[in-house]
Enzyme design. Structure first.
Site, PDB file in Angstrom:
ATOM      1  CB  SER A  83      50.681  38.762  91.603  1.00  6.75           C
ATOM      2  OG  SER A  83      51.171  40.014  91.946  1.00  6.75           O
ATOM      3  CG  HIS A 130      47.515  42.575  89.501  1.00  7.53           C
ATOM      4  ND1 HIS A 130      47.404  42.591  90.866  1.00  7.53           N
ATOM      5  CD2 HIS A 130      48.680  41.955  89.222  1.00  7.53           C
ATOM      6  CE1 HIS A 130      48.478  42.002  91.389  1.00  7.53           C
ATOM      7  NE2 HIS A 130      49.264  41.604  90.417  1.00  7.53           N
ATOM      8  CG  ASP A 148      45.573  43.586  93.335  1.00  8.55           C
ATOM      9  OD1 ASP A 148      45.754  44.213  92.291  1.00  8.55           O
ATOM     10  OD2 ASP A 148      46.134  42.515  93.585  1.00  8.55           O
TER      11      ASP A 148
END
Ligand SMILES: *[C@@H]1O[C@H](CO)[C@@H](O)[C@H](O)[C@H]1NC(C)=O
Ligand SMILES: *[C@@H]1O[C@H](CO)[C@@H](O)[C@H](O)[C@H]1NC(C)=O
Ligand SMILES: *[C@@H]1O[C@H](CO)[C@@H](O)[C@H](O)[C@H]1NC(C)=O
Ligand SMILES: *[C@@H]1O[C@H](CO)[C@@H](O)[C@H](O)[C@H]1NC(C)=O
Ligand SMILES: *[C@@H]1O[C@H](CO)[C@@H](O)[C@H](O)[C@H]1NC(C)=O
Length: 728
Positions: free
Chosen positions: A503, A172, A100
């Site tokens: 996600s 994220h 990620d």
């Protein structure tokens, strides 16, 4: 000279073709999970290399995106589904790799020592050194060369809030990693909302961060493959990938992409790879990450809401939802709607309601503005509130077709449905001097029917291999509260924030997988997937069927949520599992037309492509059965094999719920597992239809039960009469 592009070559061990070409242009070489390299080549060079028998695949570098939501700056949540706050099982000792954009450091208090088998490193870089790793984050690496190749001009990463290091630029990665394996944090909240004990799915699991995604543009094949290569080398048990492509048709053609290839090799080495289904729902055939060895996760809502009162001057109160708390004044103000205050020069009929620059600042000043968004205009509440704020407005009521996920705004903003929006509108039209007050939201738990498949969650069937059911399972992914790095623009507000997307669902399943793995360390990735799929639930908190969001709600089917909503407590003890070996996956690739000799050598097995390609996909031992083309008047028989992982001496019988209009026969109908010797048994399921019309998919199930376990496989069948055209 022809234009060069970054090309990835997967070849068999060690071989190089034209050493000169290679030396001049190699960007990465892949060694651990698989063998190959990424190099800057012209198309002609790439084509000539593809001719070599040793070359398995030649794929172009391509950009993927993180699958938070349609909107990039959704500010979002973490909820630990109370359902998986189970047991004392904490995933202890398991290593979850997160590919990620991470990593903010995580507290390692109470964490067990780093497993001695760990071979990873803590790679330094901008604002990141070895002190950022500890017993929680045990490894961190970053991969940027493939990304740099794709940018036309060098860009200053720092100017975009990015760091050339494992340090998280956009949040994220921190969010997804803390969802999967964050340690306990007391009283986590977003400005007081959703307050409570925050924890990852597996709080005692270790995390290893592979930053291959860059907040300013996404991730590339070359970097993702390198991340897989290193993760396989380092010794992770699980990989969580909240990454995919928006257009499955382009990049998922026959699994020649970094995620499919990297995850194939990881799976062959026993690493369970979990990926997000994508955020392109509710349109069907949008699911991404469709390779059968991946666990592909859809997103659902949870039983928490943030009701926000809108009080009108006549004391009528309407309800919406918002996240805006603790930083705005909540007082009465004039209320109007966008059409009344649009700028004279903004008469473009196609303009979005409350588009930036479309409002007359003289008229908007000091007012709360009602904005309507249509399905087509893709306007979101954050951009509408920016437009209102720019024109001097003090609040936004945003009426929208049903769409999951909340965002916070710089002025109070409340999301409402069309009915509420319309009633407020008629009040404004009637009242002489309409005023309203937007209150701060409150947190309400347990009073909402949940889960519901999120509107944005991508839907099956897979456009590449419809016979492989995707997504596999669903997990919480709407308004999830999890850790977030603080930043200059969002000081302190970071740390915990809300995000929505598949996600966010993906790391929930990664956390649950760590729990399963710590109890069953020898289970294969297929066994784990089977346990998750066959024990998932199809009913919600109100006992009724789980619904799927969209312009029109409907009962969720396997293309919305695979086997159903994950049920971790049952997944620990599934009774039977559907296992799949690497050889089975190779036969599957054969049936798609792969040059298999090289793949076989790549993973060290000695098998050849079976000449019977026809039923390979149907007979792949998935925990689901999908028949995309059952011809009227013919019978299709599929075989499945189950392994008893529960008590010996169990007897399972089949409970069949045939899809409407389809006949479904199971043979044998009883499976008896002796006390020691018999662990593996096969059965056949025959499908036929007397239906005389061309149909759509119909759904059913096959459940094996011994009275204690219920091992349920979703079934999807489409009856076709004409080959010509199938309407999904
Ligand atoms: C690592 O970074 C921290 C904080 O950024 C700093 O205090 C420390 O001195 C650094 N250590 C090394 C070995 O560079
Ligand atoms: C609204 O409610 C407040 C407080 O309950 C009351 O004082 C006021 O008179 C009410 N106004 C109207 C228009 O009913
Ligand atoms: C904005 O509204 C005011 C008051 O009605 C008007 O005088 C002005 O021309 C408007 N400006 C624009 C750009 O439409
Ligand atoms: C499944 O198959 C794998 C590979 O053949 C094997 O290692 C494993 O023991 C089997 N059973 C389970 C429950 O994973
Ligand atoms: C195993 O099964 C055999 C035959 O069904 C039975 O005689 C024996 O007692 C069983 N053993 C155990 C340990 O249950």
């Amino acid at each position: 000279m022809l234009k060069e592009a970054l090309i990835i070559i997967i070849n068999i061990c060690g071989l190089l073709f034209n050493k000169e070409v290679a030396k001049r242009s190699i960007v990465y070489s892949y060694r651990h999970g698989f063998s190959g390299f990424a190099a800057r080549l012209t198309e002609a060079e790439a084509e000539s290399i593809a001719e070599f028998p040793e070359v398995v695949q030649v794929i172009p570098n391509r950009i993927y995106k993180l699958q938070t939501t349609r909107s990039w700056d959704f500010i979002g949540i973490h909820h630990q589904s109370r359902k998986n706050a189970l047991t004392k099982n904490t995933g202890k000792g398991t290593i979850i790799g997160v590919i990620d954009s991470e990593s903010e450091s995580f507290n390692d208090e109470g964490m067990p020592p780093i497993p001695s088998r760990w071979r990873g490193i803590c790679q330094e870089g901008e604002e990141f050194n070895s002190t950022n790793c500890n017993r929680k984050i045990i490894g961190a690496r970053w991969f940027v060369k493939g990304f740099t190749e794709e940018i036309v001009r060098p860009i200053n990463m720092t100017a975009y809030g990015e760091f050339l290091s494992p340090r998280d630029g956009n949040g994220h990665g921190t969010h997804t990693a803390s969802t999967a394996g964050g340690y306990f944090v007391k009283q986590a909240s977003y400005r007081g909302l959703a307050a409570g004990l925050a924890r990852g799915g597996a709080p005692l699991a270790h995390l290893a961060i592979y930053k291959a995604c860059w907040g300013i543009g996404g991730c590339t094949n070359a970097d993702l493959l390198k991340a897989f290569d290193k993760a396989i080398h380092d010794g992770v048990d699980i990989l969580s990938l909240s990454v995919g492509n928006a257009v499955p048709l382009f990049s998922y053609v026959d699994h020649r992409d970094a995620i499919a290839i990297g995850s194939f090799h990881a799976t062959a080495k026993g690493i369970t790879v979990i990926s997000s289904a994508g955020n392109d729902g509710p349109t069907s055939q949008t699911v991404s990450n469709t390779a059968p060895w991946l666990i592909t996760v859809a997103a659902t809502t949870i039983d928490r809401a943030f009701p926000t009162a809108i009080t009108l001057a006549n004391n009528d109160t309407f309800w919406g939802q918002s996240l805006d708390t603790g930083r705005h004044n909540h007082v009465f103000a004039s209320i109007t709607y966008s059409e009344r205050i649009s700028a004279a020069d903004s008469v473009d009929a196609s303009a979005k309601d409350c588009e930036f620059g479309s409002l007359n600042a003289t008229l908007a000043a000091g007012k709360i503005v009602v904005c309507f968004s249509s399905i087509d205009d893709q306007q979101d509440i954050a951009s509408a509130s920016n437009a209102v704020k720019e024109a001097g407005g003090v609040g936004v009521i945003f009426a929208q077709f049903h769409n999951d996920g909340l965002q916070s705004c710089d002025i109070p903003c409340v999301k409402v449905d069309y009915e509420v929006g319309t009633q407020i509108l008629s009040y404004i039209r009637r009242a002489r001097s309409p005023t309203a007050k937007l209150s701060p939201p409150t947190t309400v738990i347990g009073k909402w029917m949940s889960p519901r498949v999120a509107t944005f969650s991508s839907r099956g069937p897979s456009s590449l291999t419809p016979a492989v059911l995707k997504p596999d399972v669903a997990a919480p992914g709407v308004d999830i509260l999890a850790a977030f790095p603080p930043s200059e623009t969002k000081p302190r507000e970071g740390y915990y924030t809300f995000l929505s997307g598949t996600s966010m669902a993906c790391p929930h399943v990664a956390g649950i997988t760590a729990l399963i793995k710590s109890v069953h360390p020898d289970w294969s990735p297929a066994a784990i997937r089977s346990a998750l799929v066959t024990t998932a639930t199809q009913t919600g908190t109100d006992g009724a069927s789980i619904l799927a969001g969209g312009p029109n709600r409907k009962t969720a089917d396997p293309f919305d949520m695979g086997g159903g909503h994950v049920k971790p407590s049952r997944a620990m003890d599934p009774g039977l599992i559907y296992n799949i070996t690497s050889d089975d996956y190779i036969q599957y690739l054969c049936s798609l037309g792969y040059r298999i000799s090289s793949i076989v050598r790549l993973i060290d097995t000695q098998i050849t492509c079976s000449p019977h390609k026809r039923h390979v996909v149907l007979n792949l031992n998935l925990p689901s059965i999908t028949i995309p083309n059952l011809k009227t008047t013919t019978t299709v028989t599929v075989t499945r094999t189950v392994t008893n992982v529960g008590d010996s001496d169990s007897v399972y019988s089949a409970v069949v719920r045939a899809p409407p209009g389809v006949e479904m026969r199971v043979e044998p109908q009883v499976l008896s597992f002796g006390n020691t010797t018999t662990r593996v048994l096969s059965f056949k399921v025959a499908f036929s239809s007397g239906q005389r019309v061309h149909g759509d998919y119909r759904f059913g199930s096959l459940t094996w039960t011994d009275g204690k376990h219920r091992v349920r496989s979703p079934v999807a069948v489409r009856v076709i009469r004409y080959e010509a055209y199938a309407d999904v």
